[in-house]
Design a protein around this motif. Structure first.
Motif, short mmCIF file in Angstrom:
data_model
loop_
_atom_site.label_atom_id
_atom_site.label_comp_id
_atom_site.label_asym_id
_atom_site.label_seq_id
_atom_site.Cartn_x
_atom_site.Cartn_y
_atom_site.Cartn_z
N ILE A 2 48.98 -39.12 -50.13
CA ILE A 2 50.25 -38.59 -50.66
C ILE A 2 50.11 -38.19 -52.12
CG2 ILE A 2 52.68 -39.13 -51.09
CD1 ILE A 2 52.36 -41.33 -48.90
N THR A 3 49.63 -39.13 -52.95
CA THR A 3 49.64 -38.90 -54.40
C THR A 3 48.65 -37.82 -54.83
OG1 THR A 3 48.04 -40.71 -54.72
CG2 THR A 3 50.38 -41.25 -54.87
N SER A 4 47.62 -37.55 -54.02
CA SER A 4 46.63 -36.54 -54.39
C SER A 4 47.08 -35.11 -54.10
CB SER A 4 45.31 -36.79 -53.67
OG SER A 4 44.76 -38.02 -54.03
N LEU A 5 48.08 -34.95 -53.24
CA LEU A 5 48.46 -33.61 -52.78
C LEU A 5 48.92 -32.69 -53.92
CD1 LEU A 5 48.94 -31.54 -50.57
CD2 LEU A 5 51.19 -32.57 -50.17
N PRO A 6 49.87 -33.08 -54.77
CA PRO A 6 50.29 -32.16 -55.85
C PRO A 6 49.12 -31.75 -56.74
CG PRO A 6 51.80 -34.01 -55.69
CD PRO A 6 50.62 -34.34 -54.83
N PHE A 7 48.23 -32.71 -56.98
CA PHE A 7 47.09 -32.40 -57.84
C PHE A 7 46.12 -31.46 -57.15
CE2 PHE A 7 43.17 -33.37 -60.11
CZ PHE A 7 43.62 -33.14 -61.40
N ALA A 8 45.94 -31.62 -55.85
CA ALA A 8 45.06 -30.73 -55.10
C ALA A 8 45.56 -29.28 -55.18
CB ALA A 8 44.98 -31.18 -53.64
N LEU A 9 46.86 -29.11 -55.06
CA LEU A 9 47.45 -27.77 -55.17
C LEU A 9 47.27 -27.20 -56.57
CD1 LEU A 9 50.74 -28.52 -53.20
CD2 LEU A 9 48.82 -27.15 -52.38
N PHE A 10 47.43 -28.06 -57.57
CA PHE A 10 47.27 -27.60 -58.96
C PHE A 10 45.84 -27.17 -59.25
CE2 PHE A 10 45.95 -28.84 -63.28
CZ PHE A 10 46.65 -27.87 -63.99
N MET A 11 44.85 -27.85 -58.64
CA MET A 11 43.46 -27.52 -58.93
C MET A 11 43.13 -26.08 -58.56
SD MET A 11 41.31 -30.98 -57.99
CE MET A 11 39.73 -30.28 -58.45
N VAL A 12 43.76 -25.56 -57.52
CA VAL A 12 43.53 -24.16 -57.13
C VAL A 12 44.00 -23.25 -58.26
CG1 VAL A 12 44.11 -22.37 -55.46
CG2 VAL A 12 43.80 -24.72 -54.69
N TYR A 13 45.17 -23.53 -58.79
CA TYR A 13 45.70 -22.72 -59.89
C TYR A 13 44.82 -22.86 -61.13
CZ TYR A 13 48.85 -20.87 -63.43
OH TYR A 13 49.38 -20.13 -64.45
N MET A 14 44.40 -24.08 -61.43
CA MET A 14 43.58 -24.33 -62.61
C MET A 14 42.26 -23.56 -62.55
SD MET A 14 42.31 -28.02 -64.12
CE MET A 14 41.13 -28.28 -62.80
N ALA A 15 41.64 -23.53 -61.38
CA ALA A 15 40.38 -22.79 -61.22
C ALA A 15 40.60 -21.30 -61.43
CB ALA A 15 39.80 -23.06 -59.83
N GLY A 16 41.70 -20.78 -60.88
CA GLY A 16 42.00 -19.36 -61.06
C GLY A 16 42.26 -19.02 -62.51
N ALA A 17 43.00 -19.88 -63.22
CA ALA A 17 43.28 -19.65 -64.64
C ALA A 17 42.00 -19.69 -65.46
CB ALA A 17 44.27 -20.70 -65.15
N PHE A 18 41.06 -20.56 -65.09
CA PHE A 18 39.79 -20.65 -65.81
C PHE A 18 38.97 -19.37 -65.65
CE2 PHE A 18 35.23 -21.75 -65.69
CZ PHE A 18 35.08 -22.19 -67.00
N VAL A 19 38.90 -18.87 -64.42
CA VAL A 19 38.17 -17.62 -64.17
C VAL A 19 38.79 -16.48 -64.97
CG1 VAL A 19 37.58 -15.90 -62.43
CG2 VAL A 19 37.33 -18.32 -61.91
N TRP A 20 40.10 -16.42 -64.97
CA TRP A 20 40.80 -15.38 -65.72
C TRP A 20 40.45 -15.47 -67.22
CZ3 TRP A 20 44.32 -15.33 -69.73
CH2 TRP A 20 44.95 -14.09 -69.98
#
Length: 493
Positions: free
Chosen positions: A468-486
């Protein structure tokens, strides 16, 4: 009083305190709520965890072998702040630690006795391969992604040690950024208290086995207090005086333990199993990561094992990744990523090959297997009964369990303190004390939660909570990786 004016600290502690109080006063109701929520997450997001894991591995390899891999964390002429030995010791102690002792024998044997799926491989090789899968590249990719993004923000962009600093260029709203930091802190704490709960329960199991006693939950709680106190002292001393020294001692003693078992067992059999299982792991990695076709072990198996592991590694990613970033100044992204993915994975594969293959041989000699290694908290102690110097090995294992937990806690306390003390690289010692106390309180709550019903244990409670507690963070990691590439793609030359 000044700490109350720090919203990141006060809100995070308020959430943890509220959770602790609810568990203390409504233990069974809390467990039942967690159970219902975990089923919902598993049904709708279980495979998302798998796809995220594979995506992280491929993403990090792409960055490492691209021109971006030459980016240095620091000035162009800077050299690594820590030697390869010290760096590896610290990242491994923080990132895996007591887990390899907890599962050293129990997991490979379980996989041998209950193969995850039908295969042409020998059950022993398949068991090692699947164990490698759950402890290998994917776990370290979660850590490595965080280490890369935070290390870049910290040493290249000269930003503060906060997760929100990695997405400042794409999210300007300060409330949203604080929310991201709070989410990261909460995820970190749940992952950490899960590890402490498991570790102290295993130490308790070891003491019961060695002394033929019946120590219960009170002893587990006292062990949590003792270990948290030692970890606080280490974090108080800082990275170089406390964390670094204990990490080196951990790895040295663990290596000696590994070498002893290796030399006292079938050396050639272990080496063949290690090489064969590693090769098959590399060949099967992608279909295993997708649970595709014949590599699908089924929802029940995935929930009990892989989903839980991925949630665990995700929960540990913030503090482990940030800690790795903190000690990686002077290394290139290529050195960081390949080092994080390969070095600890190979070490872990050899560890499980030695203990797993040796356990398989014992079972073969016995002729029958009556679940002697079935208890995750005592399996390694049962294993050592079959070796010379068993008492010494048992006490060494108990010592390592304590010291590995200490290094995990002290590095987490240090990272959490950096978060809440305005992103300072060397945070105020008062913050370290505050986090040590509240982590201990939350750990005690989780241990109580794990004993809420006679038919559950700490491991069951943690599996459900982390998914349960890892789910929001898992979703955020996708965004974080995209922002890093940008950001690195638009970096001015």
């Amino acid at each position: 009083m000044k700490h109350l004016k720090n919203p990141l600290l006060s809100i995070s502690i308020g959430i943890i305190l509220a959770f602790t109080l609810v568990v203390f006063f409504a233990t069974e109701a809390t467990y039942e709520s967690i159970e219902s929520a975990s089923i919902w997450v598993r049904n709708y997001f279980g495979f998302f965890y798998l796809y995220l894991g594979l995506g992280c591995v491929l993403f990090l390899l792409a960055i490492a072998f691209s021109p971006f891999g030459k980016i240095k964390l620091g000035k162009k002429n800077s050299t690594p702040e820590h030697s390869l030995w010290a760096w590896t010791s610290m990242l491994y102690s923080a990132g895996m630690g007591s887990g390899i002792l907890l599962r050293a024998v129990q997991e490979p044997v379980f996989m041998q006795q209950h193969p995850p799926y039908k295969s042409d491989l020998a059950p022993e090789i398949l068991a090692l391969e699947f164990t490698f899968y759950q402890w290998g590249f994917t776990a370290w990719a979660f850590y490595g992604l965080f280490a890369m993004v935070v290390g870049y923000a910290l040493f290249v962009k000269k930003k503060k040690v906060r997760v929100s600093a990695t997405i400042e260029n794409t999210i300007s709203n300060s409330v949203a950024r604080k929310g991201i930091d709070i989410m990261t802190i909460i995820t970190t704490i749940f992952g950490l208290i899960a590890a402490i709960s498991l570790g102290t329960t295993q130490i308790n199991g070891g003491l019961n086995h060695v002394f033929d006693s019946h120590l219960g939950i009170t002893t587990t709680l006292l062990l949590a207090v003792l270990i948290s106190a030692i970890a606080f002292y280490s974090a108080w001393q800082g990275v170089n005086k406390g964390i670094k020294i204990i990490s080196k001692v951990n790895i040295l003693i663990t290596t000696l333990l590994l070498v002893f078992v290796f030399l006292m067992s079938d050396i050639s059999g272990i080496l063949v199993a290690f090489g064969t299982a590693t090769l098959n792991y590399l060949i099967d990695f992608i279909p295993m990561s997708l649970a595709y076709g014949n590599y699908d072990p089924g929802m029940t198996f995935l929930t009990d094992w892989t989903f839980y592991y991925w949630a665990f590694w995700l929960a540990w990613a913030p503090f482990t990744g940030i800690f790795i970033a903190r000690i990686s100044k002077g290394r290139t992204l290529r050195q960081l990523l390949l080092g994080v993915l390969i070095i600890p994975s190979i070490g872990t594969f050899f560890w499980f090959s030695v203990f797993g293959t040796s356990a398989f041989e014992l079972i073969e000699v016995w002729g029958t297997y009556n679940n002697e290694f079935g208890n995750v908290f005592s399996s390694i102690f049962v294993f050592f009964k079959n070796y010379p110097l068993a008492t010494l090995l048992n006490f060494t294992t108990i010592f390592l369990l304590i010291s590995f937990l200490v290094t995990s806690i002290d590095s987490a306390v240090f990272v959490l303190s950096m978060f809440t003390d305005h992103g300072k690289k060397n945070p105020n010692k008062q913050h370290r004390l505050i986090w040590a106390v509240f982590i201990l309180m939350a750990t005690m709550a989780l241990i109580l939660l794990g004993n809420a019903k006679p038919d559950i244990d700490v491991l069951t409670a943690i599996q459900k909570l982390l998914i349960i507690t890892s789910l929001p963070f898992a979703l955020f990691m996708v965004y974080m990786a995209g922002a890093f590439v940008w950001e690195i793609s638009n970096k001015k030359k």
